[in-house]
Design an enzyme around this catalytic site. Structure first.
Site, short mmCIF file in Angstrom:
data_model
loop_
_atom_site.label_atom_id
_atom_site.label_comp_id
_atom_site.label_asym_id
_atom_site.label_seq_id
_atom_site.Cartn_x
_atom_site.Cartn_y
_atom_site.Cartn_z
N LYS A 82 4.14 13.69 -3.40
CA LYS A 82 3.65 12.33 -3.21
C LYS A 82 3.62 12.04 -1.71
O LYS A 82 4.56 12.42 -0.99
CB LYS A 82 4.60 11.36 -3.94
CG LYS A 82 4.14 9.91 -3.97
CD LYS A 82 5.16 9.07 -4.76
CE LYS A 82 4.73 7.63 -4.95
NZ LYS A 82 5.70 6.85 -5.77
N SER A 157 3.31 4.37 -9.51
CA SER A 157 2.55 4.61 -8.31
C SER A 157 2.31 6.08 -7.98
O SER A 157 1.42 6.39 -7.19
CB SER A 157 3.27 3.96 -7.12
OG SER A 157 4.53 4.55 -6.91
N SER A 181 7.80 4.50 -11.35
CA SER A 181 6.66 5.21 -10.76
C SER A 181 6.60 6.71 -11.00
O SER A 181 5.61 7.34 -10.65
CB SER A 181 6.62 4.97 -9.26
OG SER A 181 5.97 3.76 -9.00
N1 GLN Z 1 5.12 -0.41 -10.64
C1 GLN Z 1 6.32 -0.85 -10.01
C2 GLN Z 1 6.00 -1.64 -8.76
O1 GLN Z 1 4.87 -1.88 -8.54
C3 GLN Z 1 7.21 0.32 -9.71
C4 GLN Z 1 6.78 1.08 -8.53
C5 GLN Z 1 7.66 2.25 -8.22
O2 GLN Z 1 8.46 2.69 -9.01
N2 GLN Z 1 7.52 2.73 -7.01
O3 GLN Z 1 6.84 -2.03 -8.03
#
Ligand code: GLN
Length: 483
Positions: A82, A157, A181
């Site tokens: 990532k 994400s 994420s």
């Molecule tokens: N979807 C969640 C957010 O927008 C989690 C994101 C993540 O785990 N980085 O914060």
């Protein structure tokens, strides 16, 4: 594209072949680069493909093997990182314009450990800007597409890393999980995805979103591969003061044990909102574990339902502080202006996308004088309640089973400009970030439109061995034909 990850080669199998000389690492890399060349234009998993670097690393590994040396347990395994993990001299963007041109001066600990074990980094993957989102639609470089249906999101994400594994671009991907994420995109892409206990894996070199919640973990085609990856990247790191100062037991050994006698908890007061196809698969998962020798018990986690609200105060609060460093002075982009203060403002206005700005404003508000106790302080109390509730539940159950995502992969734009609809994707994943406990997605068949559905296995602090035993049992039963 089969929604079943078991048809793709595992890292374990590839490492065994390259290690014993029956297959060249260069061959493995070329094969993956060919798959990338064929499908990456429609998927967009990567921000950058490091083809030459990957070939050079493969040649070195092949030389070591020919010389009788052992490059390590991940010999010749292709990995995607990532793009919020620092790679020395290689652009690391967080899929944000604000980091344009910035080159990290060091590698993240995870990157070190992977290379030391013989893995080959093939590229850096797309994400929602600064890991804020659940679909990769918030990337400044355009979204990633789900390999199972390119009209749909891969989740987020860490959508790029999940898609990379699902499309066969790499055997393994790495992501970060702050509120879901890793697990949510794993569910939507039909791969295994693990968020370990907070502190299990070093965060050194992971660009911070919400430091008290962020954890790195793997995406893989099998539960055993995920165990192998955590055995390699886990453990204490003096460079991360929040990493747990102890050695972790081997998860590859843990999965040799079946689930006989384990108590699997069903959360009876779980927040509603999961689609019927997802609930149906969860029920099959409970039946499967019962048939495999586990006992199903009812537990309550009353504060689970408040997780989302608490998270959307705590995570933005921490983000507003962490992202203050992008000021046009030290990293990446700068937009010139009349004086320094004006330069800060125009740089941040131009460099950050809409969702990142929303989080910074929410977080700044929650932390501001006069509101701190009412918002941030209260959210911390809820966080405590959630941890206490889980603690009580784990006195009656060894692991818990929930949906990972409330739905299968959705269409681009389906959540439109309604941030709350997007936030609800993480209803089931967020509570274990707040409690710091491990959770993982196990692909478990298909739902609507023939798309992958995952179930989430949760366990208590440092109970990864138990979590992996449950995951392995689910995988075994599914591949054994119990659909
Ligand atoms: N979807 C969640 C957010 O927008 C989690 C994101 C993540 O785990 N980085 O914060």
């Amino acid at each position: 594209m089969s929604p079943d990850s078991s048809s793709r080669p595992t890292a374990r199998a590839v490492a065994a072949e390259v290690r014993d000389g029956s297959r060249k690492a260069l061959d493995v890399v070329e094969q993956h680069l060919a798959v990338i060349a064929a499908r990456e234009p429609e998927i967009h998993a990567f921000n950058v493909v490091l083809a030459d670097e990957a070939r050079a690393a493969a040649v070195k590994i092949d030389e070591m093997v020919s010389a009788g040396e052992d490059p390590g347990p991940l010999t010749g395994v292709t990995v995607a990182l990532k793009d919020n993990m620092c790679t020395r001299g290689v652009p690391t963007t967080c899929s944000s314009k604000i980091l344009a041109g910035w080159l990290p001066p060091y590698d993240a600990t995870v990157v070190h450990k992977l290379r030391d074990a013989g893995a080959i980094v093939v590229g850096k993957t797309n994400l929602d800007e600064f890991a804020m989102g659940s679909s990769t639609e918030n990337s400044a470089f355009g979204p990633t597409h789900n390999p199972h249906d390119v009209t749909r999101v891969p989740g987020g994400s860490s959508g790029g890393s999940a898609a990379s594994v699902a499309a066969g671009f790499t055997q393994v991907g790495f992501g970060s999980d702050t509120g879901g994420s890793i697990r949510q995109p794993a569910a939507l892409c039909g791969v295994v995805g693990v968020k370990p206990t907070y502190g299990y894996v070093s965060r050194y070199g992971l660009i911070a979103f919400a430091s008290s919640l962020d954890q790195i973990g793997p995406f893989t085609n099998s539960v055993e591969d995920a165990a192998l990856m955590l055995d390699v990247i886990g453990g204490h790191d003096p460079l991360d003061s929040t990493s747990i100062p102890q050695q972790h037991p081997s998860l590859r050994e843990a999965i040799q044990q079946d689930v006989t006698g384990l108590r699997i908890g069903r959360i009876t007061d779980l927040p509603a909102g999961a689609d019927a196809d997802v609930v149906e698969r969860l029920e099959v998962a409970f039946d499967t574990l019962r048939a495999a020798g586990a006992t199903i018990v009812d537990v309550q986690v009353p504060a689970f339902t408040f997780g989302l609200t608490a998270y959307y105060l705590i995570a933005p609060a921490e983000a507003s502080s962490n992202l203050a460093r992008y000021d046009g002075v030290r990293y990446g982009m700068r937009v010139e202006a009349a004086d320094t203060n004006a330069m800060y403002g125009v740089t941040r206005a131009a460099g950050f996308g809409e969702e990142v700005k929303r989080r910074i404003m929410l977080g700044t508000y929650a932390l501001s004088a006069g509101y701190y106790d009412a918002y941030y302080g209260k959210a911390l109390k809820v966080r405590r309640l959630i941890s206490d509730d889980f603690e009580r539940a784990y006195q009656h159950a060894d692991a818990l089973l929930t949906p990972t995502s409330p739905s299968v992969a959705f269409q681009f734009g389906a959540k439109g400009d309604n941030p709350l609809a997007m936030y609800l994707c993480d209803t089931y994943t967020i509570p274990s970030n707040l409690s710091g406990q491990p959770g993982m997605n196990v692909p478990f068949g298909t739902g609507a439109h023939g798309l992958p559905v995952g179930v989430q296995v949760l366990a208590g602090t440092l109970q990864e061995p138990t979590m992996f035993r449950v995951a392995a049992a689910l995988e075994r039963e599914l591949s054994g034909g119990l659909q």
